[in-house]
Design a protein around this motif. Structure first.
Motif, PDB file in Angstrom:
ATOM      1  N   TRP A 183      56.766 -24.181  12.402  1.00  0.00           N
ATOM      2  CA  TRP A 183      57.182 -23.423  11.223  1.00  0.00           C
ATOM      3  C   TRP A 183      58.566 -22.805  11.404  1.00  0.00           C
ATOM      4  N   VAL A 184      58.798 -22.160  12.571  1.00  0.00           N
ATOM      5  CA  VAL A 184      60.099 -21.512  12.806  1.00  0.00           C
ATOM      6  C   VAL A 184      61.193 -22.563  12.910  1.00  0.00           C
ATOM      7  N   THR A 185      60.930 -23.660  13.608  1.00  0.00           N
ATOM      8  CA  THR A 185      61.954 -24.690  13.780  1.00  0.00           C
ATOM      9  C   THR A 185      62.314 -25.340  12.448  1.00  0.00           C
ATOM     10  N   SER A 186      61.331 -25.525  11.572  1.00  0.00           N
ATOM     11  CA  SER A 186      61.605 -26.139  10.266  1.00  0.00           C
ATOM     12  C   SER A 186      62.514 -25.261   9.409  1.00  0.00           C
ATOM     13  N   LEU A 187      62.522 -23.954   9.657  1.00  0.00           N
ATOM     14  CA  LEU A 187      63.403 -23.057   8.907  1.00  0.00           C
ATOM     15  C   LEU A 187      64.877 -23.339   9.196  1.00  0.00           C
ATOM     16  N   PHE A 188      65.157 -23.948  10.348  1.00  0.00           N
ATOM     17  CA  PHE A 188      66.535 -24.268  10.723  1.00  0.00           C
ATOM     18  C   PHE A 188      66.916 -25.690  10.311  1.00  0.00           C
ATOM     19  N   GLY A 189      66.063 -26.332   9.534  1.00  0.00           N
ATOM     20  CA  GLY A 189      66.394 -27.650   9.010  1.00  0.00           C
ATOM     21  C   GLY A 189      66.155 -28.797   9.950  1.00  0.00           C
ATOM     22  N   VAL A 190      65.418 -28.587  11.001  1.00  0.00           N
ATOM     23  CA  VAL A 190      65.133 -29.661  11.951  1.00  0.00           C
ATOM     24  C   VAL A 190      63.921 -30.442  11.463  1.00  0.00           C
ATOM     25  N   PRO A 191      64.004 -31.758  11.320  1.00  0.00           N
ATOM     26  CA  PRO A 191      62.829 -32.556  10.930  1.00  0.00           C
ATOM     27  C   PRO A 191      61.746 -32.451  12.017  1.00  0.00           C
ATOM     28  N   ILE A 192      60.597 -31.969  11.650  1.00  0.00           N
ATOM     29  CA  ILE A 192      59.568 -31.712  12.658  1.00  0.00           C
ATOM     30  C   ILE A 192      58.198 -31.712  12.001  1.00  0.00           C
ATOM     31  N   TYR A 193      57.231 -32.178  12.730  1.00  0.00           N
ATOM     32  CA  TYR A 193      55.835 -32.041  12.318  1.00  0.00           C
ATOM     33  C   TYR A 193      54.971 -32.092  13.583  1.00  0.00           C
ATOM     34  N   HIS A 194      53.707 -31.740  13.446  1.00  0.00           N
ATOM     35  CA  HIS A 194      52.840 -31.724  14.618  1.00  0.00           C
ATOM     36  C   HIS A 194      51.479 -32.292  14.269  1.00  0.00           C
ATOM     37  N   GLU A 195      50.825 -32.836  15.277  1.00  0.00           N
ATOM     38  CA  GLU A 195      49.439 -33.280  15.211  1.00  0.00           C
ATOM     39  C   GLU A 195      48.709 -32.657  16.390  1.00  0.00           C
ATOM     40  N   GLY A 196      47.925 -31.643  16.110  1.00  0.00           N
ATOM     41  CA  GLY A 196      47.270 -30.923  17.202  1.00  0.00           C
ATOM     42  C   GLY A 196      48.289 -30.219  18.060  1.00  0.00           C
ATOM     43  N   PHE A 197      48.306 -30.546  19.344  1.00  0.00           N
ATOM     44  CA  PHE A 197      49.249 -29.928  20.274  1.00  0.00           C
ATOM     45  C   PHE A 197      50.528 -30.746  20.441  1.00  0.00           C
ATOM     46  N   ASN A 198      50.648 -31.824  19.719  1.00  0.00           N
ATOM     47  CA  ASN A 198      51.801 -32.710  19.831  1.00  0.00           C
ATOM     48  C   ASN A 198      52.816 -32.385  18.742  1.00  0.00           C
ATOM     49  N   ILE A 199      54.052 -32.144  19.171  1.00  0.00           N
ATOM     50  CA  ILE A 199      55.146 -31.833  18.250  1.00  0.00           C
ATOM     51  C   ILE A 199      56.135 -32.997  18.282  1.00  0.00           C
ATOM     52  N   TYR A 200      56.505 -33.479  17.091  1.00  0.00           N
ATOM     53  CA  TYR A 200      57.404 -34.636  16.977  1.00  0.00           C
ATOM     54  C   TYR A 200      58.703 -34.210  16.316  1.00  0.00           C
ATOM     55  N   ILE A 201      59.811 -34.516  16.983  1.00  0.00           N
ATOM     56  CA  ILE A 201      61.163 -34.277  16.466  1.00  0.00           C
ATOM     57  C   ILE A 201      61.946 -35.575  16.621  1.00  0.00           C
ATOM     58  N   PRO A 202      63.112 -35.681  16.001  1.00  0.00           N
ATOM     59  CA  PRO A 202      63.882 -36.934  16.125  1.00  0.00           C
ATOM     60  C   PRO A 202      64.169 -37.337  17.563  1.00  0.00           C
ATOM     61  N   ALA A 203      64.288 -36.354  18.459  1.00  0.00           N
ATOM     62  CA  ALA A 203      64.600 -36.684  19.850  1.00  0.00           C
ATOM     63  C   ALA A 203      63.403 -37.242  20.601  1.00  0.00           C
ATOM     64  N   GLY A 204      62.196 -37.027  20.082  1.00  0.00           N
ATOM     65  CA  GLY A 204      61.014 -37.532  20.779  1.00  0.00           C
ATOM     66  C   GLY A 204      59.793 -36.658  20.561  1.00  0.00           C
ATOM     67  N   HIS A 205      58.928 -36.704  21.537  1.00  0.00           N
ATOM     68  CA  HIS A 205      57.597 -36.082  21.437  1.00  0.00           C
ATOM     69  C   HIS A 205      57.463 -34.958  22.462  1.00  0.00           C
ATOM     70  N   LEU A 206      56.967 -33.800  22.020  1.00  0.00           N
ATOM     71  CA  LEU A 206      56.729 -32.653  22.886  1.00  0.00           C
ATOM     72  C   LEU A 206      55.245 -32.320  22.871  1.00  0.00           C
ATOM     73  N   LEU A 207      54.760 -31.810  23.990  1.00  0.00           N
ATOM     74  CA  LEU A 207      53.346 -31.434  24.119  1.00  0.00           C
ATOM     75  C   LEU A 207      53.241 -29.964  24.484  1.00  0.00           C
ATOM     76  N   VAL A 208      52.483 -29.209  23.699  1.00  0.00           N
ATOM     77  CA  VAL A 208      52.203 -27.800  24.015  1.00  0.00           C
ATOM     78  C   VAL A 208      50.999 -27.781  24.947  1.00  0.00           C
ATOM     79  N   ASP A 209      51.262 -27.593  26.226  1.00  0.00           N
ATOM     80  CA  ASP A 209      50.193 -27.617  27.223  1.00  0.00           C
ATOM     81  C   ASP A 209      49.697 -26.198  27.498  1.00  0.00           C
ATOM     82  N   ASN A 210      48.716 -26.071  28.407  1.00  0.00           N
ATOM     83  CA  ASN A 210      48.132 -24.762  28.704  1.00  0.00           C
ATOM     84  C   ASN A 210      49.157 -23.714  29.130  1.00  0.00           C
TER      85      ASN A 210
END
Length: 303
Positions: A183-210
């Protein structure tokens, strides 16, 4: 299994015999500082002997990678410091014995046996907490124990929770961190979405781990917040409020970190914000600084 239960039961009998012997000897040494030091030394050695495997398990949890309890080494030292501050007040009360303390000692030793038989070291670890309070009541009495109630209760922060419990708690925290980061990152105009703990941006895939769930910050800040509440010159109700404020403060501080890591990954590449990098470590330090300032500000406001 039978041999382990028999061994634990025999250790329990030996410890109770030694406690009874210490009670008989206390009359002779109760007015001698040397007697007190000797008695406490014997008790500490007995605990180390009885809990040696559990203490090694706690050490491994403290020093593990991405540990949630790296602060565990400091907890007993902080408790001893607060007890030392109460030394003059403790001298105002005579040494007494409490049977409630003996019951707590028995309960703690039974917990230790249960944890040993089931191979659940966290149960054995928390039995040390009850054993410490029981020994204080049994050897020094109710009045002296009331004087040092906070240092004794503060020891709870040195005993690690089972990893199963940590995973259960971390699950909703990771989900909230992922949603906040998106939500915060989308406010800065960065294309982003998430599925569960996985966050996807143009640069690639990020994982929110423990480790990114904020649970580590939550445990540490609850320990820190209890100290702030204890030393703050405010009424009891406000002390509890200050302690409870550590929960949203810790979570808010961590929610700031996730968008920063996402932004760094977007503009500098995924490798720039990977674990063990300067940015990843730096944002972790930033989380602590922000939380500490918010906690300190809350304490001043409540004063």
């Amino acid at each position: 299994m039978y041999n382990m239960e028999l061994t634990s039961f025999m250790e329990l009998i030996e410890v109770m015999k030694l406690i009874e012997l210490m009670e008989l000897k206390t009359t002779r040494f109760k007015r001698s500082p040397f007697g007190h030091i000797l008695g406490l030394t014997i008790v500490c050695l007995l605990i180390i002997f009885l809990y040696k495997i559990t203490l090694l398990w706690m050490y491994d949890r403290y020093t593990a990678a991405d540990s949630y309890y790296s602060h565990g080494f400091l907890v007993p030292l902080i408790s001893l410091y607060f007890i030392y501050q109460k030394r003059q007040q403790l001298q105002l009360y005579t040494q007494q014995f409490s049977m409630l303390g003996l019951l707590l000692i028995l309960f703690a030793l039974l917990l230790h046996i249960l944890g040993t038989v089931l191979y659940i070291f966290s149960i054995s670890g928390f039995s040390i907490f009850f054993l410490t309070i029981g020994l204080s009541l049994f050897l020094f009495g109710n009045q002296r124990t009331k004087v040092i109630w906070f240092p004794l209760l503060f020891l709870i922060f040195m005993f690690p929770l089972p990893m199963t419990v940590i995973s259960v708690i971390a699950f909703p925290l990771k989900m909230m961190a992922a949603k906040a980061g998106v939500w915060v990152t989308s406010l800065f105009g960065v294309p982003i979405y998430h599925e569960g703990f996985n966050i996807y941006i143009p640069a690639g895939h990020l994982l929110v781990d423990n480790p990114c769930s904020g649970l580590r910050s939550l445990i540490s800040f609850m320990a820190l917040g209890s100290i702030f509440a204890y030393v703050a010159p405010i009424p009891t109700g406000r002390k509890w409020l200050l302690f409870l404020l550590t929960i949203p403060i810790a979570l808010f501080s961590n929610f700031i970190r996730v968008p920063l890591l996402v932004q760094a990954s977007h503009y500098l590449g995924l490798e720039a914000a990977a674990p063990d990098t300067i940015i990843h470590t730096g944002t972790g330090i930033l989380v602590f600084v922000i939380g500490f300032v918010l906690l300190l500000t809350s304490a001043k406001v409540l004063e």
